[in-house]
Design an enzyme around this catalytic site. Structure first.
Site, PDB file in Angstrom:
ATOM      1  N   HIS A 183       0.817  -1.221   0.000  1.00 15.63           N
ATOM      2  CA  HIS A 183       0.000   0.000   0.000  1.00 15.63           C
ATOM      3  C   HIS A 183       0.848   1.267   0.000  1.00 15.63           C
ATOM      4  CE1 HIS A 183      -4.067  -1.804   0.914  1.00 15.63           C
ATOM      5  NE2 HIS A 183      -3.265  -2.848   1.023  1.00 15.63           N
ATOM      6  N   ASP A 399       3.464   9.524  -0.572  1.00 16.83           N
ATOM      7  CA  ASP A 399       2.298   8.724  -0.186  1.00 16.83           C
ATOM      8  C   ASP A 399       2.085   7.619  -1.213  1.00 16.83           C
ATOM      9  OD1 ASP A 399       0.014   8.010   1.226  1.00 16.83           O
ATOM     10  OD2 ASP A 399      -0.653  10.075   1.442  1.00 16.83           O
TER      11      ASP A 399
END
Ligand code: ADP
Ligand code: G6P
Length: 517
Positions: A183, A399
């Site tokens: 992720h 991110d």
């Protein structure tokens, strides 16, 4: 020490095998205190937001840690049984002794892998005892799984905590299909190579049948590291940037490597935004702020999110564009996270200081430029804030994806609003055209982009937001899961799910005619 307490709620399992998802953290954290009733707290973060609807829709089984130590195992089990009745999926907790929580969670994951993979190697502490704890914990997870899986089940491991779980499962003789999705970003070789256990991490990753990344850049970084560290080359027939799946040969096995940008359940957010009570709440928020332009940011408390840089950019905007004073307000919503890690406590103090400083410099009677909420809010309340705001300021330093960017667009009551997005968020790889991309380290640049967002003509906003919404609606979290599960060879997908998952890849395959499964 290993304690396993499976909670089997449903005994009807698809004949094709179940979907078994494994992540370090379960979607709920059970807080146990000696003289208080147990509390069930929704876990924070994008992994849980994305996976919960996927597991619910496919009646999957979620295995992970409930945020406790072994001593509380029985009470945690009881609380999880209650939770799973409404959750729509089964849950099994992995129980960890206190020493492993410290060495593995606080050490290995929070002081090594998380900062390193977000390019912040100066925050790392490569303590060998942390690595040893990670090996014990992965073995604990593997033991729990080996007692629970049937041969047809697909094991889908999630995120950076459990990079080596596939190898630990193999060592226990678990021969199920096993896939992994990361992720968070995968760093470039000059950063990854600082990891003292780089050979072990890469070799263990190759135990999976499929490895998925968020973006093409993450996959490229991984493949370059494989080449540099293990001298393993991938088989690519065409340009790496556009080939959806590549293969790597390892121990007479073919490991597939793909990229799958994660997303949100678009309908869940847009339907919530359409509820009369949510619309009403959005109106109330807008009226209470009494400004022409409302800007919102929503983050888990984390140094990767660039919150201090962002507050500085808001202050700089007021300095550069004084005509916006009393016309604009900024709401920063932060959900508490990793409160046992010192850096996170320090970050909270830094944010609070910057908010106070900015408000001290600019506030006027009846107008406050920065509003800071430090708490978790309900999904309804969150959607009302997204809907009330005109501009989302999503500026992480780095991110994996950033779901907040997608949630803001899905929660718009109309195709209006501007997304100001960091070029270092995975979402930028999808939205480089319709979003206003910024470098979060460039404080003046972010300040100017905010002013540009305020001044953007309505037709231009509508065009950009319309593009964002249609893209997020089409490639939602179910599309993401279907695409991944199709490549992982899960037999439980319906025909409709298979065709939904294959759209993007089919388009690429047809266009390039280079794909050879
Ligand atoms: P990360 O996975 O690093 O936390 P994401 O942006 O992908 O980053 O996901 C964050 C998730 O946390 C989003 O689903 C967002 O809605 C949720 N969230 C963030 N702040 C809050 C808050 N204060 N209250 C409730 N949910 C929040
Ligand atoms: C990010 C990670 C998740 C993690 C979450 C919350 O979203 O990708 O794997 O669960 O942060 O962090 P925590 O340390 O509380 O699990």
């Amino acid at each position: 020490m290993l304690v396993q307490s499976p909670i089997m709620i449903s005994d009807t399992q698809p004949t094709q095998g179940r979907l078994i998802c494994v992540s370090n953290r379960l979607p709920v954290t059970i807080r146990i205190s000696p003289d208080q009733p147990d509390t069930v707290i929704p876990s924070a973060g994008g992994l849980v937001t994305a996976l919960a609807p996927v597991l619910r829709a496919r009646k999957g089984h979620w295995i992970g840690w409930a945020g406790n130590v072994a001593a509380d195992a029985d009470r945690v089990s009881a609380a999880l049984v209650e939770f799973s009745k409404d959750a729509g999926f089964d849950l099994t907790q992995v129980i960890l002794p206190k020493d492993d929580v410290e060495g593995f969670y606080l050490g290995y994951t929070n002081r090594i892998i998380w900062p390193l993979f977000h390019d912040l190697q100066s925050r790392c502490n490569f303590d060998p005892s942390y690595w040893e704890a990670s090996q014990r914990v992965e073995t604990t997870f593997a033991t729990v799984l080996s007692n629970l899986v049937n041969s047809e089940d697909l094991i889908w491991v999630h995120d950076y905590h459990l990079l080596g779980l596939g190898a630990k499962l193999q060592a226990k003789g678990v021969l199920n299909r096993c896939a992994f999705f990361l992720h968070i970003p995968f760093p470039a070789p000059d950063i990854f190579l600082k990891l003292p256990w780089r050979n072990e991490v890469l070799s263990e990753l190759l135990a999976y049948d499929l490895i998925g990344f968020q973006t093409e850049r993450d996959r490229r970084n991984f493949l370059t590291c494989l080449d540099e560290v293990l001298h393993k080359k991938s088989t690519i027939n065409g340009s790496l940037a556009t080939v959806p799946l590549v293969s790597v040969q390892h121990n007479e096995k073919t490991v597939k490597v793909g990229y799958y940008p994660i997303s949100i359940d678009y309908n869940e957010f847009s339907e919530l935004a359409a509820l009369p009570e949510v619309k009403q709440r959005a109106i109330e928020v807008g009226e209470a702020m009494k400004v022409a332009h409302l800007v919102i940011s929503v983050d888990r408390l984390d140094y990767t999110k660039g919150i201090p840089h962002r507050i500085r950019a808001v202050a700089r905007m007021l300095e550069l564009f004084p005509e916006l004073i009393e016309q604009i307000a900024f709401i920063q919503i932060v959900v508490p996270s990793r409160e046992d890690v010192t850096e996170y406590r320090d970050l909270r103090a830094e944010i609070e200081q910057l908010v106070t400083k900015t408000n001290g410099a600019y506030a006027k009677p009846g107008w406050t430029p920065v509003h800071h909420f430090f708490r978790s809010i309900t999904r309804e309340e969150l959607v009302a804030y997204y809907a009330a705001a005109e501009i989302a300021l999503v500026t992480p330093l780095k991110d994996g994806m950033n779901l907040v960017a997608k949630e803001f667009c899905a929660s718009r009551p109309s195709s209006d609003g501007v997304l100001v997005l960091s070029e270092f968020a995975g979402a930028a790889s999808e939205f480089f055209e319709p979003a206003l991309l910024v470098n979060p380290y460039d404080i003046d640049g972010v300040a100017r982009a905010l002013a540009d967002a305020v001044r953007m003509p309505p037709e231009e906003r509508g065009r950009r937001m319309g593009l964002l919404q249609s893209q997020i609606r089409k490639y939602d979290v179910h599309h993401w899961a279907n695409a991944f599960l199709l490549d992982a060879g899960w037999k439980g997908l319906s025909t409709a799910q298979q065709s939904n998952g294959s759209t993007i890849w089919e388009r690429l395959r047809r266009a390039l005619s280079v794909f050879d499964a």
